[in-house]
Design an enzyme around this catalytic site. Structure first.
Site, PDB file in Angstrom:
ATOM      1  N   GLU A  61       0.713  -1.538  -0.095  1.00  0.00           N
ATOM      2  CA  GLU A  61       0.086   0.016  -0.090  1.00  0.00           C
ATOM      3  C   GLU A  61       1.111   1.250   0.036  1.00  0.00           C
ATOM      4  O   GLU A  61       1.775   0.939   0.697  1.00  0.00           O
ATOM      5  CB  GLU A  61      -0.837  -0.034   1.138  1.00  0.00           C
ATOM      6  CG  GLU A  61      -2.223  -0.992   0.322  1.00  0.00           C
ATOM      7  CD  GLU A  61      -2.803  -1.229   2.601  1.00  0.00           C
ATOM      8  OE1 GLU A  61      -2.432  -0.713   2.953  1.00  0.00           O
ATOM      9  OE2 GLU A  61      -4.191  -1.641   2.440  1.00  0.00           O
TER      10      GLU A  61
ATOM     11  N   HIS B 288      -8.775   9.654   3.414  1.00  0.00           N
ATOM     12  CA  HIS B 288      -8.958   9.125   2.294  1.00  0.00           C
ATOM     13  C   HIS B 288      -9.203   9.368   0.669  1.00  0.00           C
ATOM     14  O   HIS B 288      -9.735   9.961   1.076  1.00  0.00           O
ATOM     15  CB  HIS B 288      -9.642   7.623   2.269  1.00  0.00           C
ATOM     16  CG  HIS B 288      -9.044   6.190   2.021  1.00  0.00           C
ATOM     17  ND1 HIS B 288      -9.161   6.230   0.447  1.00  0.00           N
ATOM     18  CD2 HIS B 288      -8.310   5.518   2.539  1.00  0.00           C
ATOM     19  CE1 HIS B 288      -8.530   5.280   0.468  1.00  0.00           C
ATOM     20  NE2 HIS B 288      -7.541   4.036   1.513  1.00  0.00           N
TER      21      HIS B 288
ATOM     22  N   ARG C  43      -1.310   8.632   1.592  1.00  0.00           N
ATOM     23  CA  ARG C  43      -2.534   9.150   1.129  1.00  0.00           C
ATOM     24  C   ARG C  43      -2.683  10.666   1.482  1.00  0.00           C
ATOM     25  O   ARG C  43      -3.676  11.048   0.254  1.00  0.00           O
ATOM     26  CB  ARG C  43      -3.387   8.636   2.445  1.00  0.00           C
ATOM     27  CG  ARG C  43      -3.944   7.723   2.350  1.00  0.00           C
ATOM     28  CD  ARG C  43      -4.332   6.969   3.625  1.00  0.00           C
ATOM     29  NE  ARG C  43      -4.353   5.150   3.238  1.00  0.00           N
ATOM     30  CZ  ARG C  43      -4.636   5.095   4.531  1.00  0.00           C
ATOM     31  NH1 ARG C  43      -4.944   4.913   5.346  1.00  0.00           N
ATOM     32  NH2 ARG C  43      -5.256   3.141   3.864  1.00  0.00           N
TER      33      ARG C  43
ATOM     34  N   HIS D 105     -11.408   9.544   6.730  1.00  0.00           N
ATOM     35  CA  HIS D 105     -11.174   8.692   7.179  1.00  0.00           C
ATOM     36  C   HIS D 105     -10.366   8.486   8.761  1.00  0.00           C
ATOM     37  O   HIS D 105     -10.671   7.335   9.473  1.00  0.00           O
ATOM     38  CB  HIS D 105      -9.769   8.171   6.584  1.00  0.00           C
ATOM     39  CG  HIS D 105      -9.740   6.901   5.881  1.00  0.00           C
ATOM     40  ND1 HIS D 105     -10.441   5.798   6.429  1.00  0.00           N
ATOM     41  CD2 HIS D 105      -8.220   6.137   5.989  1.00  0.00           C
ATOM     42  CE1 HIS D 105     -10.048   4.378   5.821  1.00  0.00           C
ATOM     43  NE2 HIS D 105      -8.385   4.373   6.449  1.00  0.00           N
TER      44      HIS D 105
ATOM     45  N   ARG E 149      -0.627   9.030   9.326  1.00  0.00           N
ATOM     46  CA  ARG E 149      -0.456   7.172   8.939  1.00  0.00           C
ATOM     47  C   ARG E 149      -0.105   6.907   8.273  1.00  0.00           C
ATOM     48  O   ARG E 149      -0.775   7.525   7.424  1.00  0.00           O
ATOM     49  CB  ARG E 149      -2.212   6.922  10.312  1.00  0.00           C
ATOM     50  CG  ARG E 149      -2.083   5.314  10.551  1.00  0.00           C
ATOM     51  CD  ARG E 149      -3.711   5.118  10.187  1.00  0.00           C
ATOM     52  NE  ARG E 149      -4.018   5.190   9.372  1.00  0.00           N
ATOM     53  CZ  ARG E 149      -4.865   3.817   8.578  1.00  0.00           C
ATOM     54  NH1 ARG E 149      -5.474   3.162   9.021  1.00  0.00           N
ATOM     55  NH2 ARG E 149      -5.398   4.295   7.563  1.00  0.00           N
TER      56      ARG E 149
HETATM   57  C1  LIG Z   1     -13.713   1.973   5.847  1.00  0.00           C
HETATM   58  C2  LIG Z   1     -12.743   1.989   7.031  1.00  0.00           C
HETATM   59  C3  LIG Z   1     -11.425   0.555   6.414  1.00  0.00           C
HETATM   60  C4  LIG Z   1     -10.133   0.967   7.160  1.00  0.00           C
HETATM   61  N1  LIG Z   1      -9.086  -0.396   6.603  1.00  0.00           N
HETATM   62  C5  LIG Z   1      -8.168  -0.359   7.449  1.00  0.00           C
HETATM   63  C6  LIG Z   1      -7.263  -1.177   7.464  1.00  0.00           C
HETATM   64  O1  LIG Z   1      -7.282  -1.980   6.038  1.00  0.00           O
HETATM   65  N2  LIG Z   1      -5.943  -0.830   8.276  1.00  0.00           N
HETATM   66  C7  LIG Z   1      -5.259  -0.342   9.610  1.00  0.00           C
HETATM   67  O2  LIG Z   1      -4.866  -0.893   9.704  1.00  0.00           O
HETATM   68  N3  LIG Z   1      -6.618   0.334   9.230  1.00  0.00           N
HETATM   69  C8  LIG Z   1      -7.583   0.018   8.851  1.00  0.00           C
HETATM   70  N4  LIG Z   1      -9.192   1.654   9.236  1.00  0.00           N
HETATM   71  C9  LIG Z   1      -8.238   2.164  10.302  1.00  0.00           C
HETATM   72  C10 LIG Z   1      -9.178   1.050  11.319  1.00  0.00           C
HETATM   73  O3  LIG Z   1     -10.270   0.198  10.970  1.00  0.00           O
HETATM   74  C11 LIG Z   1      -9.832   2.088  12.861  1.00  0.00           C
HETATM   75  O4  LIG Z   1      -8.867   2.996  12.768  1.00  0.00           O
HETATM   76  C12 LIG Z   1      -9.378   0.978  13.898  1.00  0.00           C
HETATM   77  O5  LIG Z   1     -10.569  -0.530  13.358  1.00  0.00           O
HETATM   78  C13 LIG Z   1      -9.853   1.856  15.030  1.00  0.00           C
HETATM   79  O6  LIG Z   1     -10.202   0.577  16.323  1.00  0.00           O
HETATM   80  P1  LIG Z   1     -10.750   0.922  17.165  1.00  0.00           P
HETATM   81  O7  LIG Z   1     -10.888  -0.531  18.376  1.00  0.00           O
HETATM   82  O8  LIG Z   1      -9.396   1.845  18.512  1.00  0.00           O
HETATM   83  O9  LIG Z   1     -12.354   1.906  16.287  1.00  0.00           O
HETATM   84  P2  LIG Z   1     -13.427   1.121  16.452  1.00  0.00           P
HETATM   85  O10 LIG Z   1     -13.281  -0.030  15.568  1.00  0.00           O
HETATM   86  O11 LIG Z   1     -14.147   2.100  15.692  1.00  0.00           O
HETATM   87  O12 LIG Z   1     -14.166   0.526  17.356  1.00  0.00           O
HETATM   88  C14 LIG Z   1     -14.874   1.724  18.213  1.00  0.00           C
HETATM   89  C15 LIG Z   1     -15.715   1.840  18.893  1.00  0.00           C
HETATM   90  O13 LIG Z   1     -16.487   2.267  19.834  1.00  0.00           O
HETATM   91  C16 LIG Z   1     -17.447   1.963  19.848  1.00  0.00           C
HETATM   92  N5  LIG Z   1     -17.910   3.702  21.134  1.00  0.00           N
HETATM   93  C17 LIG Z   1     -17.854   5.049  20.350  1.00  0.00           C
HETATM   94  N6  LIG Z   1     -18.631   6.355  21.354  1.00  0.00           N
HETATM   95  C18 LIG Z   1     -19.107   5.372  22.467  1.00  0.00           C
HETATM   96  C19 LIG Z   1     -19.739   6.079  23.205  1.00  0.00           C
HETATM   97  N7  LIG Z   1     -20.224   6.747  23.329  1.00  0.00           N
HETATM   98  N8  LIG Z   1     -20.214   4.813  24.300  1.00  0.00           N
HETATM   99  C20 LIG Z   1     -20.033   3.284  23.825  1.00  0.00           C
HETATM  100  N9  LIG Z   1     -19.288   2.613  22.760  1.00  0.00           N
HETATM  101  C21 LIG Z   1     -18.798   3.643  22.009  1.00  0.00           C
HETATM  102  C22 LIG Z   1     -18.437   2.230  18.823  1.00  0.00           C
HETATM  103  O14 LIG Z   1     -19.459   1.275  19.166  1.00  0.00           O
HETATM  104  C23 LIG Z   1     -17.392   1.028  18.340  1.00  0.00           C
HETATM  105  O15 LIG Z   1     -17.733  -0.227  19.647  1.00  0.00           O
HETATM  106  C24 LIG Z   1      -9.682   1.022   8.196  1.00  0.00           C
HETATM  107  C25 LIG Z   1     -11.147   2.237   8.281  1.00  0.00           C
HETATM  108  C26 LIG Z   1     -12.128   2.514   7.886  1.00  0.00           C
HETATM  109  C27 LIG Z   1     -13.312   3.488   8.073  1.00  0.00           C
END
Ligand SMILES: Cc1cc2nc3c(=O)[nH]c(=O)nc-3n(C[C@H](O)[C@H](O)[C@H](O)COP(=O)(O)OP(=O)(O)OC[C@H]3O[C@@H](n4cnc5c(N)ncnc54)[C@H](O)[C@@H]3O)c2cc1C
Length: 539
Positions: free
Chosen positions: A131, A247, A293, A354, A389
């Site tokens: 990538e 993105h 990006r 993104h 990032r």
């Molecule tokens: C479409 C897309 C593609 C991506 N592709 C990649 C990739 O290929 N490789 C990579 O490394 N990264 C990728 N990313 C980035 C990566 O997915 C995220 O940065 C990472 O998954 C974040 O994980 P997280 O657990 O911090 O947050 P999330 O997975 O977003 O989880 C957040 C959680 O918090 C909860 N939450 C939020 N607010 C509250 C609240 N007030 N009360 C209770 N719960 C709450 C939500 O419901 C959810 O359960 C991508 C992101 C997107 C959007």
């Protein structure tokens, strides 16, 4: 930052005698990869409560397409992955953190495999993709472009089978509870119990990103910056909020939600052309479609302006159709829904918000500046990403920091032993007189404003206008009291948007994914440092 900030400390009133109480050793807010990996690392003799405001399957983690970066090939070197990460980070990365995360990549990805994640293979070896910004093929992926879903399938499965972890879905975290300078849990709400005081020996914030603050975004509905707002209200330090990564290629079809088109597709040879079919990326960067990006996003915006057109196109018709269909099944199916055959037709794309690079400041273990509160995943600022990032480093970051934070919170929670109890906290927030508000209208206006003025390219006038609008909206929306998540979410979005806009206004240079057209150069003399914000205690 202005000297006085009138953001109320709590979103809603509560009184300990009128709401249920719940006790856990560890409270984790958020059920994405960060939250669940943290929960799995907590010692099995401690109770863990994971709350998420939607279902377990609603998160950015589930949507991740491209994959997870790691040094997994004999031709690759740890140092090369470190250097690529530092290069993308615009000199704001913490080298020790980068080294730690990269060095743990093999162990953490191996662990996912042992939990049942079925990564794609080329023979017996993992199939590795490339990538933007990576000098080598080092992205492990699963089911073609459904990596997040496959990883989360295995991780959710493991959580469900782990007896000390309880999960509450549809449970909105309203605010953190502090007592004598220490976080003691959170006030949460769900339709079954209403408001509940959850008292926890250690509390971990894993609420993900803030892409929903923008009209164009790849992020799911849940990514509204809640964690930034509630950490801010509780007095924790946040940093680098001006660094929102866009993105470059988000599907742009009238009537469809904005799906990301993974950059792995460019890694496989897809090209970007404008409305006239002209391949423009080589004019902007010698790495062409494989430039980082932010470079590609800016080039697309410039080309859209030049051609006076709302999008550009991805083309794959020069690639072997069988390979495209096998490698990107989800994108193929999505485009087919809109009558597009990706092996022949052009895919209309434009950039979208993104990834929130900045966040709640944490140390090497995930500790925030507020004792008792930890942060992991996209909501945290660990020092891995600096000012930008590198693709596919965020899933890895969530795994590495989740594993460490889980062990550390276990130690702290055990040290506290049984000497833990509820504390007398209440909030008598009084609702001022209220004309009914059209919340959807404010939400849409906010998203348009940020897209227009705090987007891929910013300048002083646009940012100042956005800041003034947000201040005005905050004055009458934050002072209100709402009784359900729609209102609370909007309040969090406004709070986070205001902090992000002020940070972008303050940084009078361009660095990483923060691009000021009025200060186009990186200014190392004045700005080679993080930017910080914290709630004014006097307010
Ligand atoms: C479409 C897309 C593609 C991506 N592709 C990649 C990739 O290929 N490789 C990579 O490394 N990264 C990728 N990313 C980035 C990566 O997915 C995220 O940065 C990472 O998954 C974040 O994980 P997280 O657990 O911090 O947050 P999330 O997975 O977003 O989880 C957040 C959680 O918090 C909860 N939450 C939020 N607010 C509250 C609240 N007030 N009360 C209770 N719960 C709450 C939500 O419901 C959810 O359960 C991508 C992101 C997107 C959007």
């Amino acid at each position: 930052m202005p000297s006085r900030d009138r953001t109320p400390r709590y979103l809603v009133p509560f009184h300990p005698k009128h709401v249920p109480h719940f006790f856990a050793d560890v409270l984790v807010m958020g059920a994405g990869l960060a939250g669940l990996r943290t929960a799995l690392a907590v010692r099995r003799d401690l109770s863990v409560l994971v709350v998420t405001k939607d279902g377990l399957w609603q998160s950015s983690s589930v949507l991740a397409q491209g994959g997870i970066a790691g040094v997994l090939s004999p031709d690759d070197r740890l140092q090369d992955h470190v250097e690529d990460t530092l290069q993308a980070g615009g000199s704001l990365c913490d080298r020790d953190v980068v080294q730690q995360v990269v060095h743990e990549s093999i162990e953490r990805i191996g662990e996912l495999i042992s939990w049942g994640t079925d990564f794609d293979r080329a023979g017996v070896r993992l199939a590795l993709a490339r990538e933007g910004g990576h000098g080598r093929n080092r992205i492990a992926h699963a089911r073609g472009d459904a990596t997040g879903e496959e990883i989360m399938r295995a991780v959710i499965n493991r959580v469900v089978q782990t007896p000390n972890i309880e999960t509450w879905e549809d449970t909105f975290t309203l605010d953190l509870l502090n007592h004598e300078g220490t976080c003691r849990g959170a006030l949460v709400w769900n339709p079954r119990h209403g408001k509940t005081l959850v008292w926890a020996k250690q509390t971990v914030l894993c609420t993900g990103g803030a892409g929903q603050l923008y009209r164009e975004t790849t992020n799911p509905e849940v990514a509204t910056g809640d964690g930034l707002a509630l950490a801010y209200r509780a007095g924790a330090e946040l940093r680098d909020l001006e660094f929102m990564q866009f993105h470059p290629t988000v599907l742009y079809i009238a009537g469809s939600s904005r799906h990301l088109i993974t950059e792995a597709i460019r890694g496989e040879g897809a090209r970007l052309v404008d409305r006239h079919g002209y391949r423009f990326m080589p004019d902007y960067d010698q790495r062409a479609e494989l430039a980082p990006r932010d470079v590609v996003s800016r080039a697309i915006v410039s080309q859209m302006e030049k051609t006076k057109y709302p999008n550009v196109y991805l083309v794959l018709n020069h690639l072997e159709p069988g390979h495209v269909l096998e490698r990107f099944p989800a994108i193929v199916a999505l485009c087919r829904d809109f009558d597009l055959d990706v092996t022949k037709d052009r895919i209309p794309v434009r950039p979208g918000a993104h990834y929130m690079v900045g966040g709640v400041t944490v140390d090497r273990e995930g500790r925030t500046t507020l004792p008792g509160l930890w942060a992991v995943g996209e909501v945290a600022s660990t020092g891995l990403h600096g000012a930008n990032r590198l693709a596919s480093n965020s899933l890895l970051e969530a795994l590495v920091f989740g594993a460490h934070a889980g062990v550390r919170v276990s130690l702290r929670a055990s040290e506290l032993g049984d000497d833990f109890h509820a504390v007398p906290l209440e909030n008598r927030h009084v609702e001022p007189g209220s004309e009914p508000l059209d919340l959807a209208d404010i939400r849409n206006s906010l998203k348009s404003l940020l897209w227009r003025n705090v987007g891929v390219r910013r300048d002083h006038d646009g940012l100042a206008e956005a800041a003034a609008n947000l201040d005005h909206w905050c004055r009458y929306v934050l002072a209100r009291q709402f009784s359900d998540p729609t209102g609370w979410e909007l309040q969090n979005m406004l709070c986070a948007a205001r902090l992000m806009t002020r940070s972008a206004l303050a940084r009078r240079e361009s660095r990483g994914c923060h691009v000021r057209t009025d200060f186009p150069d990186q200014d190392d003399e004045n700005w080679n440092h993080h930017s910080y914000c914290r709630r004014d205690e006097e307010a």
